[in-house]
Motif scaffolding. Structure first.
Motif, PDB file in Angstrom:
ATOM      1  N   ARG A 161       0.816  -1.223   0.000  1.00 43.84           N
ATOM      2  CA  ARG A 161       0.000   0.000   0.000  1.00 43.84           C
ATOM      3  C   ARG A 161       0.851   1.275   0.000  1.00 43.84           C
ATOM      4  O   ARG A 161       0.440   2.303  -0.547  1.00 43.84           O
ATOM      5  CB  ARG A 161      -0.915  -0.024   1.228  1.00 43.84           C
ATOM      6  CG  ARG A 161      -1.683   1.238   1.503  1.00 43.84           C
ATOM      7  CD  ARG A 161      -2.705   1.544   0.431  1.00 43.84           C
ATOM      8  NE  ARG A 161      -3.491   2.724   0.782  1.00 43.84           N
ATOM      9  CZ  ARG A 161      -3.058   3.988   0.659  1.00 43.84           C
ATOM     10  NH1 ARG A 161      -1.859   4.233   0.174  1.00 43.84           N
ATOM     11  NH2 ARG A 161      -3.845   4.996   1.015  1.00 43.84           N
ATOM     12  N   PHE A 162       2.057   1.230   0.608  1.00 42.88           N
ATOM     13  CA  PHE A 162       2.845   2.443   0.800  1.00 42.88           C
ATOM     14  C   PHE A 162       4.196   2.351   0.100  1.00 42.88           C
ATOM     15  O   PHE A 162       4.833   1.299   0.075  1.00 42.88           O
ATOM     16  CB  PHE A 162       3.049   2.712   2.293  1.00 42.88           C
ATOM     17  CG  PHE A 162       1.768   3.015   3.023  1.00 42.88           C
ATOM     18  CD1 PHE A 162       1.228   4.289   3.020  1.00 42.88           C
ATOM     19  CD2 PHE A 162       1.090   2.010   3.704  1.00 42.88           C
ATOM     20  CE1 PHE A 162       0.037   4.558   3.685  1.00 42.88           C
ATOM     21  CE2 PHE A 162      -0.091   2.269   4.365  1.00 42.88           C
ATOM     22  CZ  PHE A 162      -0.619   3.548   4.359  1.00 42.88           C
ATOM     23  N   ASP A 163       4.632   3.506  -0.426  1.00 44.31           N
ATOM     24  CA  ASP A 163       5.940   3.593  -1.077  1.00 44.31           C
ATOM     25  C   ASP A 163       7.055   3.801  -0.066  1.00 44.31           C
ATOM     26  O   ASP A 163       8.210   3.441  -0.323  1.00 44.31           O
ATOM     27  CB  ASP A 163       5.958   4.760  -2.068  1.00 44.31           C
ATOM     28  CG  ASP A 163       4.887   4.640  -3.133  1.00 44.31           C
ATOM     29  OD1 ASP A 163       5.079   3.851  -4.069  1.00 44.31           O
ATOM     30  OD2 ASP A 163       3.864   5.344  -3.012  1.00 44.31           O
TER      31      ASP A 163
ATOM     32  N   MET B  49       5.304  -4.481   8.499  1.00 44.77           N
ATOM     33  CA  MET B  49       6.052  -3.410   7.848  1.00 44.77           C
ATOM     34  C   MET B  49       6.442  -3.796   6.427  1.00 44.77           C
ATOM     35  O   MET B  49       6.309  -3.012   5.484  1.00 44.77           O
ATOM     36  CB  MET B  49       7.300  -3.074   8.659  1.00 44.77           C
ATOM     37  CG  MET B  49       7.020  -2.402   9.985  1.00 44.77           C
ATOM     38  SD  MET B  49       8.462  -2.407  11.083  1.00 44.77           S
ATOM     39  CE  MET B  49       9.649  -1.485  10.112  1.00 44.77           C
ATOM     40  N   LYS B  50       6.920  -5.017   6.271  1.00 43.62           N
ATOM     41  CA  LYS B  50       7.327  -5.486   4.952  1.00 43.62           C
ATOM     42  C   LYS B  50       6.120  -5.674   4.038  1.00 43.62           C
ATOM     43  O   LYS B  50       6.183  -5.382   2.835  1.00 43.62           O
ATOM     44  CB  LYS B  50       8.091  -6.804   5.084  1.00 43.62           C
ATOM     45  CG  LYS B  50       9.416  -6.696   5.807  1.00 43.62           C
ATOM     46  CD  LYS B  50      10.028  -8.077   6.017  1.00 43.62           C
ATOM     47  CE  LYS B  50      11.332  -8.005   6.793  1.00 43.62           C
ATOM     48  NZ  LYS B  50      11.897  -9.350   7.063  1.00 43.62           N
ATOM     49  N   ALA B  51       5.005  -6.143   4.608  1.00 41.83           N
ATOM     50  CA  ALA B  51       3.824  -6.444   3.798  1.00 41.83           C
ATOM     51  C   ALA B  51       3.208  -5.192   3.191  1.00 41.83           C
ATOM     52  O   ALA B  51       2.779  -5.205   2.022  1.00 41.83           O
ATOM     53  CB  ALA B  51       2.789  -7.180   4.638  1.00 41.83           C
ATOM     54  N   ILE B  52       3.143  -4.100   3.948  1.00 45.01           N
ATOM     55  CA  ILE B  52       2.483  -2.895   3.431  1.00 45.01           C
ATOM     56  C   ILE B  52       3.380  -2.094   2.491  1.00 45.01           C
ATOM     57  O   ILE B  52       2.917  -1.154   1.840  1.00 45.01           O
ATOM     58  CB  ILE B  52       1.993  -1.987   4.580  1.00 45.01           C
ATOM     59  CG1 ILE B  52       3.163  -1.470   5.412  1.00 45.01           C
ATOM     60  CG2 ILE B  52       0.965  -2.723   5.445  1.00 45.01           C
ATOM     61  CD1 ILE B  52       2.765  -0.425   6.450  1.00 45.01           C
ATOM     62  N   LEU B  53       4.649  -2.460   2.403  1.00 45.71           N
ATOM     63  CA  LEU B  53       5.596  -1.745   1.552  1.00 45.71           C
ATOM     64  C   LEU B  53       5.471  -2.212   0.105  1.00 45.71           C
ATOM     65  O   LEU B  53       5.483  -3.404  -0.184  1.00 45.71           O
ATOM     66  CB  LEU B  53       7.024  -1.976   2.061  1.00 45.71           C
ATOM     67  CG  LEU B  53       8.151  -1.225   1.352  1.00 45.71           C
ATOM     68  CD1 LEU B  53       7.979   0.284   1.519  1.00 45.71           C
ATOM     69  CD2 LEU B  53       9.510  -1.675   1.912  1.00 45.71           C
ATOM     70  N   LYS B  54       5.366  -1.259  -0.810  1.00 45.02           N
ATOM     71  CA  LYS B  54       5.281  -1.578  -2.231  1.00 45.02           C
ATOM     72  C   LYS B  54       6.637  -2.059  -2.760  1.00 45.02           C
ATOM     73  O   LYS B  54       7.684  -1.704  -2.206  1.00 45.02           O
ATOM     74  CB  LYS B  54       4.862  -0.341  -3.032  1.00 45.02           C
ATOM     75  CG  LYS B  54       3.441   0.109  -2.837  1.00 45.02           C
ATOM     76  CD  LYS B  54       3.156   1.299  -3.732  1.00 45.02           C
ATOM     77  CE  LYS B  54       1.736   1.793  -3.586  1.00 45.02           C
ATOM     78  NZ  LYS B  54       1.459   2.957  -4.474  1.00 45.02           N
ATOM     79  N   PRO B  55       6.647  -2.837  -3.839  1.00 43.58           N
ATOM     80  CA  PRO B  55       7.906  -3.149  -4.517  1.00 43.58           C
ATOM     81  C   PRO B  55       8.613  -1.858  -4.939  1.00 43.58           C
ATOM     82  O   PRO B  55       7.969  -0.896  -5.376  1.00 43.58           O
ATOM     83  CB  PRO B  55       7.455  -3.967  -5.733  1.00 43.58           C
ATOM     84  CG  PRO B  55       6.163  -4.576  -5.312  1.00 43.58           C
ATOM     85  CD  PRO B  55       5.507  -3.552  -4.437  1.00 43.58           C
TER      86      PRO B  55
END
Length: 231
Positions: free
Chosen positions: A76-78, A99-105
């Motif tokens: 969800r987040f950059d 933290m890792k899951a909500i972070l975009k590639p």
């Protein structure tokens, strides 16, 4: 929360390219002694969301770190910023996973926390201590761009980036130093947590019924006695 060294780390590591036009979340955004919010908003993000477990200055939404993916969804987040939070989370694996899951590639993660030797500081509790080597292992499934010790106090700072394909590291067997058990362990038991809460209640009771003048005198006689209360 963020000390001066943590603010400086964020200033050095977060660039306009990381932030401009991006969606940013700050975890543990309650502004007690400093925040990266002003610096980051100055770099032109599309959105900035501050979360914490209680409402207060800098907090846009109340959401515990263990529920971030459930609340916002994955990737969800950059930019994910988490300063001075991880030592306070009993289930640190869940915190890291969220933290890792909500972070975009291709997104950026910036985290700071405390290392062994830093005194107990409960907000409301304090459980863990992380070293540089711990961050290298725990966040080794990301591309670590910078990891360094806090030059001002025992602590560790990290900037890392998530790339695709992403395969989260299994941390189930990883042992971390706990200020509760005074050793490295996989988890803190319910009895350990119960004893910690009992000690806190006892300290609060002692503090409540100890006159301020008596506290001053006792501090002069016994410098370490301040551990008996929290002010």
């Amino acid at each position: 929360m963020c000390n001066d060294a943590g603010l400086d780390f964020g200033r050095r590591q977060l660039t306009r390219a990381d932030v401009q036009g991006k969606n940013v979340i700050e975890i543990g955004a309650y502004d007690v002694n400093g925040t990266l919010r002003g610096l980051v908003t100055g770099l032109g993000p599309a959105t900035y969301t501050g979360t914490d477990i209680v409402p207060g200055p800098g907090v846009d939404e109340v959401c515990p770190i263990e529920k971030l993916a459930e609340r916002y969804g994955e990737e969800r987040f950059d930019v994910v910023i988490c300063t001075e939070v991880l030592e306070h989370v009993l289930d640190w694996r869940s915190a890291v996973a969220n933290m890792k899951a909500i972070l975009k590639p291709d997104g950026t993660l910036l985290a700071t926390t405390r290392s062994k030797g830093f005194p107990y500081h409960g907000y409301p509790y304090d459980f863990w201590r992380y070293e540089v080597g711990d961050f290298e292992s725990i966040f080794g499934d990301l591309e670590i761009e910078s990891v360094e010790a806090d030059p001002s106090a025992p602590g560790v700072f990290l900037k890392a980036r998530k790339h695709r394909p992403f395969s989260p590291r299994n941390l189930e067997a990883y042992e971390l130093y706990s200020v509760v058990t005074k050793r490295r362990c996989r988890r803190i038991g319910e009895l350990d947590v119960a004893m910690l809460r009992f000690r806190h209640a006892a300290r609060d009771l002692i503090s409540q019924f100890t006159p301020s003048r008596a506290k001053v005198i006792l501090r002069r006689l016994y410098p370490n006695i301040s551990r008996l209360w929290r002010e």
